[in-house]
Design a protein around this motif. Structure first.
Motif, PDB file in Angstrom:
ATOM      1  N   MET A   1      -4.127  -9.243 -74.756  1.00 34.84           N
ATOM      2  CA  MET A   1      -2.872  -8.640 -74.304  1.00 34.84           C
ATOM      3  C   MET A   1      -2.658  -7.281 -74.952  1.00 34.84           C
ATOM      4  N   GLU A   2      -2.963  -7.167 -76.233  1.00 31.59           N
ATOM      5  CA  GLU A   2      -2.820  -5.883 -76.923  1.00 31.59           C
ATOM      6  C   GLU A   2      -3.752  -4.837 -76.326  1.00 31.59           C
ATOM      7  N   GLU A   3      -4.981  -5.237 -76.005  1.00 25.16           N
ATOM      8  CA  GLU A   3      -5.924  -4.316 -75.381  1.00 25.16           C
ATOM      9  C   GLU A   3      -5.432  -3.882 -74.007  1.00 25.16           C
ATOM     10  N   MET A   4      -4.894  -4.834 -73.237  1.00 22.22           N
ATOM     11  CA  MET A   4      -4.377  -4.518 -71.926  1.00 22.22           C
ATOM     12  C   MET A   4      -3.205  -3.548 -72.024  1.00 22.22           C
ATOM     13  N   GLN A   5      -2.305  -3.778 -72.970  1.00 21.71           N
ATOM     14  CA  GLN A   5      -1.154  -2.889 -73.145  1.00 21.71           C
ATOM     15  C   GLN A   5      -1.607  -1.491 -73.565  1.00 21.71           C
ATOM     16  N   GLU A   6      -2.614  -1.422 -74.411  1.00 22.15           N
ATOM     17  CA  GLU A   6      -3.148  -0.131 -74.843  1.00 22.15           C
ATOM     18  C   GLU A   6      -3.771   0.607 -73.660  1.00 22.15           C
ATOM     19  N   ASN A   7      -4.525  -0.122 -72.834  1.00 20.34           N
ATOM     20  CA  ASN A   7      -5.131   0.498 -71.655  1.00 20.34           C
ATOM     21  C   ASN A   7      -4.064   0.992 -70.689  1.00 20.34           C
ATOM     22  N   LEU A   8      -3.030   0.193 -70.482  1.00 21.13           N
ATOM     23  CA  LEU A   8      -1.950   0.613 -69.593  1.00 21.13           C
ATOM     24  C   LEU A   8      -1.212   1.825 -70.146  1.00 21.13           C
ATOM     25  N   ALA A   9      -1.041   1.879 -71.456  1.00 16.27           N
ATOM     26  CA  ALA A   9      -0.336   3.014 -72.064  1.00 16.27           C
ATOM     27  C   ALA A   9      -1.074   4.317 -71.780  1.00 16.27           C
ATOM     28  N   ASN A  10      -2.391   4.243 -71.646  1.00 12.86           N
ATOM     29  CA  ASN A  10      -3.189   5.443 -71.392  1.00 12.86           C
ATOM     30  C   ASN A  10      -3.337   5.752 -69.909  1.00 12.86           C
ATOM     31  N   GLU A  11      -2.891   4.842 -69.046  1.00 15.00           N
ATOM     32  CA  GLU A  11      -2.981   5.071 -67.610  1.00 15.00           C
ATOM     33  C   GLU A  11      -1.893   6.016 -67.151  1.00 15.00           C
ATOM     34  N   GLU A  12      -2.216   6.805 -66.138  1.00 16.07           N
ATOM     35  CA  GLU A  12      -1.238   7.709 -65.552  1.00 16.07           C
ATOM     36  C   GLU A  12      -0.874   7.203 -64.166  1.00 16.07           C
ATOM     37  N   ILE A  13       0.429   7.135 -63.904  1.00 13.32           N
ATOM     38  CA  ILE A  13       0.941   6.662 -62.618  1.00 13.32           C
ATOM     39  C   ILE A  13       1.729   7.813 -61.994  1.00 13.32           C
ATOM     40  N   THR A  14       1.348   8.174 -60.779  1.00 13.56           N
ATOM     41  CA  THR A  14       1.978   9.308 -60.108  1.00 13.56           C
ATOM     42  C   THR A  14       2.712   8.849 -58.860  1.00 13.56           C
ATOM     43  N   ALA A  15       3.863   9.454 -58.621  1.00 11.05           N
ATOM     44  CA  ALA A  15       4.634   9.194 -57.398  1.00 11.05           C
ATOM     45  C   ALA A  15       5.134  10.530 -56.876  1.00 11.05           C
ATOM     46  N   THR A  16       5.383  10.573 -55.572  1.00  9.87           N
ATOM     47  CA  THR A  16       5.861  11.811 -54.961  1.00  9.87           C
ATOM     48  C   THR A  16       7.171  11.567 -54.225  1.00  9.87           C
ATOM     49  N   ALA A  17       7.847  12.656 -53.920  1.00 11.24           N
ATOM     50  CA  ALA A  17       9.080  12.616 -53.121  1.00 11.24           C
ATOM     51  C   ALA A  17       9.094  13.847 -52.230  1.00 11.24           C
TER      52      ALA A  17
END
Length: 113
Positions: free
Chosen positions: A29-45
């Motif tokens: 779980m800690e590894e998954m949270q660390e990986n997610l923290a480094n992920e970039e999520i983009t949205a547009t409007a």
């Protein structure tokens, strides 16, 4: 003759095995949270006029504006588009985190996770 222990494990061995499994799960779980923290999520409007990028920690990383979206006579519209893009990116980050956590909790509602 019934044996003592936990979940069919004889003696106290089940408890040690369970603790090892919990430690392994916690590390994953800690590894998954660390990986997610480094992920970039983009949205547009606004049909892509405004783009907002956040990371898994829900921190705003960048805002990109199409030059046509910048109208000095309609600043309020640009502000609304920025808010919409940022909020959508944050919702997407939440959704991604929930989806990943669901893999570990198996759909259980565990407070704090």
């Amino acid at each position: 003759m019934a044996r003592g222990g936990f979940n069919g494990f004889p003696g106290g061995g089940g408890r040690n095995n369970m603790m090892k499994q919990i430690e392994k799960l916690q590390k994953q779980m800690e590894e998954m949270q660390e990986n997610l923290a480094n992920e970039e999520i983009t949205a547009t409007a606004g049909g892509g006029a405004v783009s907002a990028t956040v990371n898994g920690n829900k921190e705003l990383i960048s805002i990109k504006l199409d030059k046509d979206a910048v109208d000095p006579d309609d600043v309020e519209m640009l502000e609304d588009l920025i808010v919409a893009a940022v909020n959508e990116a944050l919702r997407n980050a939440d959704s991604k985190m929930s989806s990943q956590m669901g893999k570990f909790t198996g759909g259980l509602n565990i407070p704090g996770l």
